[in-house]
Design an enzyme around this catalytic site. Sequence first.
Site, mmCIF file in Angstrom:
data_model
loop_
_atom_site.group_PDB
_atom_site.id
_atom_site.type_symbol
_atom_site.label_atom_id
_atom_site.label_comp_id
_atom_site.label_asym_id
_atom_site.label_seq_id
_atom_site.Cartn_x
_atom_site.Cartn_y
_atom_site.Cartn_z
ATOM 1 C CG ASP A 19 42.568 -77.930 35.861
ATOM 2 O OD1 ASP A 19 42.008 -76.925 35.384
ATOM 3 O OD2 ASP A 19 42.610 -79.019 35.291
ATOM 4 C CE1 TYR A 193 31.402 -76.791 32.556
ATOM 5 C CE2 TYR A 193 32.643 -74.963 33.515
ATOM 6 C CZ TYR A 193 32.470 -76.323 33.306
ATOM 7 O OH TYR A 193 33.354 -77.222 33.844
ATOM 8 C CD GLN A 244 38.438 -78.117 47.705
ATOM 9 O OE1 GLN A 244 39.104 -78.796 48.479
ATOM 10 N NE2 GLN A 244 38.500 -78.280 46.379
ATOM 11 N NE ARG A 260 32.285 -74.552 36.839
ATOM 12 C CZ ARG A 260 32.560 -73.248 36.926
ATOM 13 N NH1 ARG A 260 31.597 -72.348 36.725
ATOM 14 N NH2 ARG A 260 33.787 -72.847 37.217
ATOM 15 N N GLY A 261 31.855 -79.576 35.512
ATOM 16 C CA GLY A 261 33.255 -79.982 35.546
ATOM 17 C C GLY A 261 33.478 -81.365 36.098
ATOM 18 C CD GLU A 262 37.995 -84.717 37.325
ATOM 19 O OE1 GLU A 262 38.780 -85.365 38.016
ATOM 20 O OE2 GLU A 262 38.233 -84.389 36.148
ATOM 21 C CG ASP A 263 36.289 -81.460 43.565
ATOM 22 O OD1 ASP A 263 35.966 -80.583 44.391
ATOM 23 O OD2 ASP A 263 36.702 -82.582 43.887
ATOM 24 C CB SER A 264 31.069 -79.329 41.570
ATOM 25 O OG SER A 264 30.989 -79.296 40.154
HETATM 26 O O1 TRH Z 1 35.515 -75.183 37.940
HETATM 27 P P1 TRH Z 1 35.178 -76.376 37.154
HETATM 28 O O2 TRH Z 1 34.373 -76.200 35.950
HETATM 29 O O3 TRH Z 1 36.514 -77.129 36.754
HETATM 30 C C1 TRH Z 1 36.737 -77.662 35.487
HETATM 31 C C2 TRH Z 1 36.732 -79.103 35.573
HETATM 32 O O4 TRH Z 1 37.569 -79.577 36.525
HETATM 33 C C3 TRH Z 1 37.134 -79.742 34.265
HETATM 34 O O5 TRH Z 1 37.279 -81.128 34.387
HETATM 35 C C4 TRH Z 1 38.416 -79.201 33.833
HETATM 36 O O6 TRH Z 1 38.709 -79.713 32.568
HETATM 37 C C5 TRH Z 1 38.257 -77.736 33.754
HETATM 38 O O7 TRH Z 1 37.944 -77.204 35.045
HETATM 39 C C6 TRH Z 1 39.497 -77.161 33.267
HETATM 40 O O8 TRH Z 1 34.380 -77.418 38.061
HETATM 41 P P2 TRH Z 1 34.812 -78.397 39.234
HETATM 42 O O9 TRH Z 1 35.674 -79.502 38.729
HETATM 43 O O10 TRH Z 1 33.584 -78.774 39.913
HETATM 44 O O11 TRH Z 1 35.716 -77.520 40.209
HETATM 45 C C7 TRH Z 1 35.182 -76.485 41.006
HETATM 46 C C8 TRH Z 1 35.918 -76.448 42.344
HETATM 47 O O12 TRH Z 1 35.684 -75.185 43.008
HETATM 48 C C9 TRH Z 1 35.447 -77.540 43.300
HETATM 49 O O13 TRH Z 1 36.569 -78.071 44.004
HETATM 50 C C10 TRH Z 1 34.568 -76.777 44.311
HETATM 51 C C11 TRH Z 1 35.296 -75.451 44.358
HETATM 52 N N1 TRH Z 1 34.507 -74.325 44.855
HETATM 53 C C12 TRH Z 1 34.704 -73.923 46.175
HETATM 54 O O14 TRH Z 1 35.480 -74.536 46.923
HETATM 55 N N2 TRH Z 1 34.007 -72.841 46.618
HETATM 56 C C13 TRH Z 1 33.129 -72.125 45.864
HETATM 57 O O15 TRH Z 1 32.551 -71.144 46.312
HETATM 58 C C14 TRH Z 1 32.928 -72.557 44.487
HETATM 59 C C15 TRH Z 1 31.957 -71.819 43.601
HETATM 60 C C16 TRH Z 1 33.651 -73.646 44.005
#
Ligand code: TRH
Length: 365
Positions: A19, A193, A244, A260-264
Amino acid sequence: MRTGQIWDIFCTVIDNHGDLGVCWRLTRQLRDAGQRVRLWVDDASALAWMAPNAAQEAGIEVKAWAQASDAATLANLLPADVWVEAFGCEIPEAFVTHAVASRSQQPAWINLEYLSADAWVPRMHGLPSPVMSGPAKGWTKHFFYPGFTQGTGGLLHEADLLERHQAFERAAWRQRHAPQLQPGGRLISLFCYEPAALPQLLQQMVGTQDHLLAPPGRPLAAVQQAQAGMAQTPSWSALPYTDQNGFDEMLWACDLNFVRGEDSLVRALWAGQPFVWHIYPQDDNAHHAKLEAFLDWMLAPESLRRAHRVWNGIEKGTWTTPDTETLQIWGECVDRACAHLRVQQDLLTQLLHMAREEPDAKTTV
Ligand code: TRH
């Protein structure tokens, strides 16, 4: 484009990092496009590593959620031109009440939804949503659905992303972050996860030249738990949190990425390396169809489909770590998918367009 518009982005952190990850990435891109952004968030703690310079970023204010209900704050707040409710979070009532009382015209009000490859997304994207009750009764919001196809809101893609990627020194990064990687070995990143097939992946890596990188949090804990019961353990190491851009570099440096999730997921697509997506599980298993819709959009080969189903625990079966030939096929699939994405309008361009058109336009891109 009306430069200097003021944007209020509202973000509540449900769990994990997506988020805030998506909202911060959007905030930076809006600022880079000449907009002024106030990011209202209820838990900004992850910005400490995701964006360590957030407080010094020009054109951006990170505001505590509680301030959105503080009379003194509201009294001195320049009215925004655009409101973005991220992922269905509700803007605090006091904030809306103050706006209704102090402005003659509503701001552009956008409901930024979760990313999905489902077929219904283009039909929903841009639809108006009249506010039927509460202080803003009579105002109108518009749905904004990110997506992978024409007719959706597109994906976030920084203007300098390709340039950064082309300037990236891959061999040096691998030497610095994975000196254990043996010649001929594959470097694998694991942002997940708790995948049921993880023990099988680790077991199949034992005795190979491959090396696994485990980012902190749930991925690291999952590896530590999985390898605890193993007689022999694979070559792996933990990574610290990074910002990021550093996360992008990890994806660029690896031969196979688990995301996982969305952004990655989106970053893995832009990275152009083979990947397996651990979709955010939903109680009613709605994520099963969401994953299939994504694999259909990617025109994924059967080996990649099966890998996703086993990795996401949708199909009970043996995990098969891809060999070099299979990775090649998966990589070509990602390249084809990216080629389609690159000719579509990115999310920022479409959001700026929608904000300019509101309140009564259904965006036709
Ligand atoms: O963390 P997530 O599993 O987020 C999830 C999803 O967004 C999902 O849609 C939502 O419903 C849920 O949260 C509540 O995975 P996501 O989306 O890939 O987000 C991870 C973010 O963390 C991404 O912007 C990359 C960032 N990140 C870093 O910047 N540095 C790091 O070292 C790591 C491990 C992650």
